[in-house]
Design a protein around this motif. Structure first.
Motif, PDB file in Angstrom:
ATOM      1  N   SER A 108       0.820  -1.219   0.000  1.00 51.62           N
ATOM      2  CA  SER A 108       0.000   0.000   0.000  1.00 51.62           C
ATOM      3  C   SER A 108       0.854   1.269   0.000  1.00 51.62           C
ATOM      4  O   SER A 108       0.498   2.241   0.659  1.00 51.62           O
ATOM      5  CB  SER A 108      -0.918   0.019   1.221  1.00 51.62           C
ATOM      6  N   ASN A 109       1.934   1.253  -0.700  1.00 51.16           N
ATOM      7  CA  ASN A 109       2.716   2.478  -0.897  1.00 51.16           C
ATOM      8  C   ASN A 109       2.387   3.071  -2.262  1.00 51.16           C
ATOM      9  O   ASN A 109       1.585   2.520  -3.003  1.00 51.16           O
ATOM     10  CB  ASN A 109       4.212   2.179  -0.765  1.00 51.16           C
ATOM     11  N   GLY A 110       3.014   4.193  -2.588  1.00 48.61           N
ATOM     12  CA  GLY A 110       2.787   4.806  -3.906  1.00 48.61           C
ATOM     13  C   GLY A 110       2.014   6.105  -3.779  1.00 48.61           C
ATOM     14  O   GLY A 110       1.648   6.535  -2.672  1.00 48.61           O
ATOM     15  N   HIS A 111       1.775   6.736  -4.908  1.00 52.52           N
ATOM     16  CA  HIS A 111       1.037   8.012  -4.938  1.00 52.52           C
ATOM     17  C   HIS A 111       0.319   8.115  -6.279  1.00 52.52           C
ATOM     18  O   HIS A 111       0.884   7.710  -7.311  1.00 52.52           O
ATOM     19  CB  HIS A 111       2.005   9.196  -4.773  1.00 52.52           C
ATOM     20  N   PRO A 112      -0.919   8.671  -6.291  1.00 53.99           N
ATOM     21  CA  PRO A 112      -1.672   8.781  -7.556  1.00 53.99           C
ATOM     22  C   PRO A 112      -0.925   9.547  -8.658  1.00 53.99           C
ATOM     23  O   PRO A 112      -1.195   9.328  -9.836  1.00 53.99           O
ATOM     24  CB  PRO A 112      -2.950   9.517  -7.155  1.00 53.99           C
ATOM     25  N   ILE A 113      -0.001  10.429  -8.290  1.00 53.03           N
ATOM     26  CA  ILE A 113       0.710  11.186  -9.336  1.00 53.03           C
ATOM     27  C   ILE A 113       1.523  10.262 -10.251  1.00 53.03           C
ATOM     28  O   ILE A 113       1.855  10.627 -11.386  1.00 53.03           O
ATOM     29  CB  ILE A 113       1.597  12.303  -8.735  1.00 53.03           C
ATOM     30  N   LEU A 114       1.796   9.044  -9.795  1.00 51.18           N
ATOM     31  CA  LEU A 114       2.494   8.071 -10.667  1.00 51.18           C
ATOM     32  C   LEU A 114       1.711   7.821 -11.957  1.00 51.18           C
ATOM     33  O   LEU A 114       2.300   7.502 -12.994  1.00 51.18           O
ATOM     34  CB  LEU A 114       2.701   6.750  -9.924  1.00 51.18           C
ATOM     35  N   THR A 115       0.376   7.981 -11.899  1.00 52.76           N
ATOM     36  CA  THR A 115      -0.429   7.738 -13.102  1.00 52.76           C
ATOM     37  C   THR A 115      -0.338   8.903 -14.092  1.00 52.76           C
ATOM     38  O   THR A 115      -0.842   8.814 -15.203  1.00 52.76           O
ATOM     39  CB  THR A 115      -1.913   7.495 -12.742  1.00 52.76           C
ATOM     40  N   GLU A 138       9.024  -6.418  -1.770  1.00 52.31           N
ATOM     41  CA  GLU A 138       9.905  -5.365  -1.244  1.00 52.31           C
ATOM     42  C   GLU A 138      10.233  -4.346  -2.336  1.00 52.31           C
ATOM     43  O   GLU A 138      10.193  -3.135  -2.104  1.00 52.31           O
ATOM     44  CB  GLU A 138      11.203  -5.961  -0.684  1.00 52.31           C
ATOM     45  N   GLY A 139      10.532  -4.837  -3.524  1.00 56.19           N
ATOM     46  CA  GLY A 139      10.866  -3.935  -4.628  1.00 56.19           C
ATOM     47  C   GLY A 139       9.718  -2.997  -4.966  1.00 56.19           C
ATOM     48  O   GLY A 139       9.919  -1.795  -5.204  1.00 56.19           O
ATOM     49  N   ILE A 140       8.499  -3.539  -4.951  1.00 57.16           N
ATOM     50  CA  ILE A 140       7.322  -2.727  -5.282  1.00 57.16           C
ATOM     51  C   ILE A 140       7.043  -1.712  -4.176  1.00 57.16           C
ATOM     52  O   ILE A 140       6.685  -0.553  -4.442  1.00 57.16           O
ATOM     53  CB  ILE A 140       6.132  -3.657  -5.568  1.00 57.16           C
ATOM     54  N   SER A 141       7.251  -2.117  -2.943  1.00 55.96           N
ATOM     55  CA  SER A 141       7.075  -1.185  -1.829  1.00 55.96           C
ATOM     56  C   SER A 141       8.136  -0.085  -1.883  1.00 55.96           C
ATOM     57  O   SER A 141       7.824   1.107  -1.686  1.00 55.96           O
ATOM     58  CB  SER A 141       7.167  -1.954  -0.505  1.00 55.96           C
ATOM     59  N   PHE A 142       9.365  -0.460  -2.178  1.00 54.78           N
ATOM     60  CA  PHE A 142      10.445   0.541  -2.288  1.00 54.78           C
ATOM     61  C   PHE A 142      10.095   1.583  -3.351  1.00 54.78           C
ATOM     62  O   PHE A 142      10.256   2.795  -3.154  1.00 54.78           O
ATOM     63  CB  PHE A 142      11.769  -0.154  -2.633  1.00 54.78           C
ATOM     64  N   TYR A 143       9.607   1.110  -4.481  1.00 53.95           N
ATOM     65  CA  TYR A 143       9.229   1.992  -5.594  1.00 53.95           C
ATOM     66  C   TYR A 143       8.141   2.974  -5.141  1.00 53.95           C
ATOM     67  O   TYR A 143       8.194   4.172  -5.434  1.00 53.95           O
ATOM     68  CB  TYR A 143       8.723   1.097  -6.715  1.00 53.95           C
ATOM     69  N   GLY A 144       7.182   2.451  -4.386  1.00 54.10           N
ATOM     70  CA  GLY A 144       6.091   3.300  -3.897  1.00 54.10           C
ATOM     71  C   GLY A 144       6.562   4.325  -2.877  1.00 54.10           C
ATOM     72  O   GLY A 144       6.123   5.486  -2.904  1.00 54.10           O
ATOM     73  N   VAL A 145       7.464   3.921  -1.988  1.00 50.37           N
ATOM     74  CA  VAL A 145       7.978   4.873  -0.986  1.00 50.37           C
ATOM     75  C   VAL A 145       8.793   5.959  -1.686  1.00 50.37           C
ATOM     76  O   VAL A 145       8.685   7.151  -1.340  1.00 50.37           O
ATOM     77  CB  VAL A 145       8.827   4.138   0.089  1.00 50.37           C
ATOM     78  N   VAL A 171      18.717   7.686  -3.983  1.00 50.51           N
ATOM     79  CA  VAL A 171      19.242   8.130  -2.675  1.00 50.51           C
ATOM     80  C   VAL A 171      18.484   7.570  -1.469  1.00 50.51           C
ATOM     81  O   VAL A 171      18.987   7.650  -0.345  1.00 50.51           O
ATOM     82  CB  VAL A 171      19.295   9.683  -2.563  1.00 50.51           C
ATOM     83  N   LEU A 172      17.302   7.015  -1.672  1.00 46.23           N
ATOM     84  CA  LEU A 172      16.517   6.495  -0.540  1.00 46.23           C
ATOM     85  C   LEU A 172      17.275   5.340   0.128  1.00 46.23           C
ATOM     86  O   LEU A 172      17.618   4.356  -0.528  1.00 46.23           O
ATOM     87  CB  LEU A 172      15.147   6.033  -1.064  1.00 46.23           C
ATOM     88  N   THR A 173      17.505   5.485   1.421  1.00 41.61           N
ATOM     89  CA  THR A 173      18.269   4.446   2.125  1.00 41.61           C
ATOM     90  C   THR A 173      17.347   3.304   2.557  1.00 41.61           C
ATOM     91  O   THR A 173      16.136   3.508   2.736  1.00 41.61           O
ATOM     92  CB  THR A 173      18.925   5.015   3.399  1.00 41.61           C
ATOM     93  N   PRO A 174      17.902   2.114   2.785  1.00 38.86           N
ATOM     94  CA  PRO A 174      17.091   0.998   3.275  1.00 38.86           C
ATOM     95  C   PRO A 174      16.388   1.351   4.588  1.00 38.86           C
ATOM     96  O   PRO A 174      15.220   0.996   4.773  1.00 38.86           O
ATOM     97  CB  PRO A 174      18.110  -0.128   3.495  1.00 38.86           C
ATOM     98  N   GLU A 191      11.060   2.337   7.254  1.00 39.28           N
ATOM     99  CA  GLU A 191      10.160   3.100   8.137  1.00 39.28           C
ATOM    100  C   GLU A 191       8.798   3.312   7.489  1.00 39.28           C
ATOM    101  O   GLU A 191       7.790   3.419   8.174  1.00 39.28           O
ATOM    102  CB  GLU A 191      10.758   4.489   8.409  1.00 39.28           C
ATOM    103  N   ARG A 192       8.746   3.429   6.166  1.00 39.06           N
ATOM    104  CA  ARG A 192       7.485   3.769   5.482  1.00 39.06           C
ATOM    105  C   ARG A 192       6.883   2.617   4.702  1.00 39.06           C
ATOM    106  O   ARG A 192       5.785   2.748   4.155  1.00 39.06           O
ATOM    107  CB  ARG A 192       7.723   4.945   4.520  1.00 39.06           C
ATOM    108  N   SER A 193       7.619   1.501   4.640  1.00 38.64           N
ATOM    109  CA  SER A 193       7.162   0.370   3.830  1.00 38.64           C
ATOM    110  C   SER A 193       5.867  -0.213   4.380  1.00 38.64           C
ATOM    111  O   SER A 193       5.740  -0.425   5.585  1.00 38.64           O
ATOM    112  CB  SER A 193       8.265  -0.699   3.825  1.00 38.64           C
ATOM    113  N   ARG A 194       4.909  -0.447   3.511  1.00 41.48           N
ATOM    114  CA  ARG A 194       3.629  -1.035   3.936  1.00 41.48           C
ATOM    115  C   ARG A 194       3.351  -2.283   3.097  1.00 41.48           C
ATOM    116  O   ARG A 194       2.785  -2.219   2.003  1.00 41.48           O
ATOM    117  CB  ARG A 194       2.500  -0.018   3.769  1.00 41.48           C
ATOM    118  N   ILE A 195       3.797  -3.428   3.630  1.00 43.55           N
ATOM    119  CA  ILE A 195       3.589  -4.719   2.964  1.00 43.55           C
ATOM    120  C   ILE A 195       2.790  -5.598   3.913  1.00 43.55           C
ATOM    121  O   ILE A 195       3.213  -5.840   5.035  1.00 43.55           O
ATOM    122  CB  ILE A 195       4.935  -5.423   2.666  1.00 43.55           C
ATOM    123  N   ALA A 196       1.600  -6.035   3.464  1.00 48.66           N
ATOM    124  CA  ALA A 196       0.789  -6.925   4.299  1.00 48.66           C
ATOM    125  C   ALA A 196       0.767  -8.308   3.667  1.00 48.66           C
ATOM    126  O   ALA A 196       0.610  -8.430   2.452  1.00 48.66           O
ATOM    127  CB  ALA A 196      -0.621  -6.368   4.420  1.00 48.66           C
TER     128      ALA A 196
END
Ligand code: ATP
Ligand code: TZP
Ligand code: MG
Ligand code: MG
Length: 264
Positions: free
Chosen positions: A177-184, A214-221, A248-251, A256-261
């Protein structure tokens, strides 16, 4: 260690046969992430490039007969050499041609992952979902069950992206559940994500669905942070800052912001 750190450490070579809209953005996004992009589609070399790659990413966004043959040659070479193949079936369901080519590619190439919007993945499993060109239109239905059905049918990971992203491998299912509508509002953000999935699969080892989630969550964050840094400026500034954040986003900040259920 995060899979993100592994990508940055191993700098996997990602062979892309992609569309003319997103080739440059995909190459820059992979470089920012820490992977090594290689765009190659000539029949004379695709088998060799696929063999030396750590992952092959096929994207049917601007398809023609020549590219179909390139994809079949590259995909089959990757299969022979144990290289994971990702397919982005851009616009599957929007035209009969794209639907037929997607069916052929999934029949003749063993995929490691399929990544598309809801309409595209629904089309692969013969479920109804309207589309508007290469964008997902309005659909009725449960994206979790569509992803799980696609994973079982293909014997691969199936990923449906949108507001939430579903990652299914037939045994477990994750929802990101990461990401932002501006990606569209930036073309190629789905296509680049498919290439990023290739980079995470390249370093995944056994836990493939976990690495992809994890990769998809990273992309969204990275998108969330880029939006916060460019709020009010629009998609051009966002696109540039998004590439910055992939680099530049560190692990630590990502986690801290990753949302994977885990759904199942
Ligand atoms: P489409 O052409 O339908 O936009 P796509 O192939 O471009 O599909 P998307 O589904 O847009 O792919 O996914 C690209 C990225 O955008 C993913 O990281 C996804 O999570 C994110 N995304 C898409 N829509 C939203 C949204 N409404 N809110 C948050 N993130 C989103
Ligand atoms: N037309 C053909 S391919 C393409 C367009 C606009 C890019 C689609 O990219 P994405 O990542 O699905 O938004
Ligand atoms: Mg999109
Ligand atoms: Mg797409």
């Amino acid at each position: 260690m995060t899979y993100l750190s592994k990508v940055r450490e191993q700098n996997p070579l990602i062979h892309n046969i992609t569309n003319i809209v997103v080739a440059n953005f995909s190459a820059n996004g992979l470089l920012a992430l820490g992977a090594s992009p290689f765009m190659a589609d000539s029949h004379e070399e695709v088998e060799d490039v696929a063999q030396m790659a750590a992952a092959v990413v096929l994207n049917i966004g601007t398809l023609n007969e020549y590219a179909i043959q390139s994809m079949l040659l590259a995909g089959k070479s990757a299969n022979r050499h144990g290289v994971p193949v990702v397919l982005d079936p851009v616009g599957a369901g929007a035209t009969a041609f794209r639907t037929e080519v997607t069916a052929r590619l999934t029949r003749e190439i063993k995929l490691a992952a399929l990544r598309g919007n809801a309409a595209e993945v629904a089309n692969v499993v013969g479920r109804a979902w309207s589309s508007k060109g290469v964008d997902a239109g309005e659909g009725e239905g449960d994206v979790v069950s569509i992803a799980e059905e696609a994973a079982t049918k293909l014997g691969s990971i199936a990923i449906i992206t949108g507001k939430d992203d579903v990652i299914a491998d037939g045994n477990s299912t994750y929802i990101v559940s990461n990401g932002h509508p501006i990606l569209t509002k930036v073309t190629g953000t789905g296509c680049l994500l498919s290439a990023v999935v290739g980079a995470f699969l390249a370093v995944a080892g056994e836990a493939k669905a976990e690495a992809v989630a994890e990769g998809i969550s990273f992309y969204g964050v990275a998108a969330e942070l880029a939006y916060e840094l460019t709020e009010g400026k629009g998609p051009g500034s966002f696109q540039t800052e998004f590439l910055n954040q992939l680099a530049v986003l560190t692990p630590e900040r990502f986690l801290e912001r990753s949302r994977i259920a885990r759904h199942r």
